[in-house]
Design a protein around this motif. Structure first.
Motif, PDB file in Angstrom:
ATOM      1  N   LEU A 185      41.176 -16.058 -26.379  1.00 12.44           N
ATOM      2  CA  LEU A 185      40.870 -15.820 -27.793  1.00 12.44           C
ATOM      3  C   LEU A 185      41.869 -16.535 -28.698  1.00 12.44           C
ATOM      4  CD1 LEU A 185      39.092 -14.329 -29.853  1.00 12.44           C
ATOM      5  CD2 LEU A 185      40.697 -12.430 -29.693  1.00 12.44           C
ATOM      6  N   TRP A 186      43.164 -16.449 -28.372  1.00 13.76           N
ATOM      7  CA  TRP A 186      44.173 -17.133 -29.180  1.00 13.76           C
ATOM      8  C   TRP A 186      43.963 -18.649 -29.129  1.00 13.76           C
ATOM      9  CZ3 TRP A 186      47.848 -20.843 -29.230  1.00 13.76           C
ATOM     10  CH2 TRP A 186      48.785 -20.808 -30.258  1.00 13.76           C
ATOM     11  N   THR A 187      43.658 -19.174 -27.951  1.00 14.91           N
ATOM     12  CA  THR A 187      43.451 -20.618 -27.803  1.00 14.91           C
ATOM     13  C   THR A 187      42.231 -21.078 -28.600  1.00 14.91           C
ATOM     14  OG1 THR A 187      44.420 -20.503 -25.596  1.00 14.91           O
ATOM     15  CG2 THR A 187      43.156 -22.469 -26.125  1.00 14.91           C
ATOM     16  N   VAL A 188      41.150 -20.317 -28.543  1.00 12.26           N
ATOM     17  CA  VAL A 188      39.947 -20.677 -29.294  1.00 12.26           C
ATOM     18  C   VAL A 188      40.228 -20.636 -30.797  1.00 12.26           C
ATOM     19  CG1 VAL A 188      37.613 -19.880 -29.895  1.00 12.26           C
ATOM     20  CG2 VAL A 188      38.307 -20.045 -27.502  1.00 12.26           C
ATOM     21  N   MET A 189      40.955 -19.623 -31.236  1.00  6.86           N
ATOM     22  CA  MET A 189      41.296 -19.534 -32.663  1.00  6.86           C
ATOM     23  C   MET A 189      42.179 -20.700 -33.087  1.00  6.86           C
ATOM     24  SD  MET A 189      41.868 -15.440 -33.105  1.00  6.86           S
ATOM     25  CE  MET A 189      42.402 -15.559 -34.793  1.00  6.86           C
ATOM     26  N   ASP A 190      43.067 -21.136 -32.214  1.00  3.91           N
ATOM     27  CA  ASP A 190      43.940 -22.265 -32.542  1.00  3.91           C
ATOM     28  C   ASP A 190      43.145 -23.570 -32.570  1.00  3.91           C
ATOM     29  OD1 ASP A 190      46.369 -23.540 -33.135  1.00  3.91           O
ATOM     30  OD2 ASP A 190      46.698 -24.010 -31.016  1.00  3.91           O
ATOM     31  N   LEU A 191      42.256 -23.761 -31.591  1.00  4.82           N
ATOM     32  CA  LEU A 191      41.491 -25.009 -31.522  1.00  4.82           C
ATOM     33  C   LEU A 191      40.467 -25.138 -32.643  1.00  4.82           C
ATOM     34  CD1 LEU A 191      40.895 -25.342 -27.669  1.00  4.82           C
ATOM     35  CD2 LEU A 191      42.463 -26.669 -29.105  1.00  4.82           C
ATOM     36  N   THR A 192      39.934 -24.022 -33.101  1.00  4.06           N
ATOM     37  CA  THR A 192      38.937 -24.076 -34.170  1.00  4.06           C
ATOM     38  C   THR A 192      39.563 -24.166 -35.552  1.00  4.06           C
ATOM     39  OG1 THR A 192      38.787 -21.668 -34.202  1.00  4.06           O
ATOM     40  CG2 THR A 192      37.149 -22.868 -32.875  1.00  4.06           C
ATOM     41  N   GLY A 193      40.868 -24.062 -35.633  1.00  5.19           N
ATOM     42  CA  GLY A 193      41.550 -24.226 -36.916  1.00  5.19           C
ATOM     43  C   GLY A 193      41.623 -22.984 -37.778  1.00  5.19           C
ATOM     44  N   ILE A 194      41.403 -21.835 -37.192  1.00  5.73           N
ATOM     45  CA  ILE A 194      41.466 -20.602 -37.971  1.00  5.73           C
ATOM     46  C   ILE A 194      42.874 -20.345 -38.473  1.00  5.73           C
ATOM     47  CG2 ILE A 194      41.226 -18.086 -37.798  1.00  5.73           C
ATOM     48  CD1 ILE A 194      38.800 -18.562 -36.042  1.00  5.73           C
TER      49      ILE A 194
END
Length: 128
Positions: free
Chosen positions: A46-55
């Protein structure tokens, strides 16, 4: 020609009158460890996805707009890094393993006590 006779369905009515607390302890431990692994992996993903999507960048921009120049160079990644998220998720997972195992064992003991009073849970098994 006569059709073959239909097989008779067997039924067995059983009572679950006792649950072995040791087997409940082992099974609950294994399942809670699996849940702990899922918790840690899920938090990291979840943290990685949030970081990659630019949140995090969007939250940083929003904070810069709200705080103005008083905010300085504060970023969300300084507060919530991947290592901190993984560490916190691991701590939560370990606490969950201990609590779920202990509560499952307690539930087995309480079931055994209540089953002696009321007889247990009735189960009907059939042979299809």
């Amino acid at each position: 020609m006569r059709p073959a006779p239909k097989a008779k369905v067997r039924k067995a009515r059983l009572l679950v009158s006792k649950v072995d607390p040791w087997s409940v302890l082992k099974m609950a431990f294994l399942l809670s460890v699996a849940l702990g692994i899922v918790t840690v992996v899920g938090a990291v993903v979840l943290w990685t996805v949030m970081d990659l999507t630019g949140i995090f960048d969007q939250v940083n921009d929003l904070l810069a707009q709200v705080l103005g120049s008083e905010g300085g160079s504060f970023t969300v990644q300084q507060l919530i890094s991947l290592g901190q998220v993984a560490s916190f998720a691991t701590i939560i997972a370990v606490v969950n393993v201990v609590l779920l195992t202990a509560l499952s064992m307690l539930a087995a003991v309480l079931y055994n006590i209540s089953a002696t009073l009321v007889g247990g849970i009735g189960v009907t098994l059939t042979d299809d």
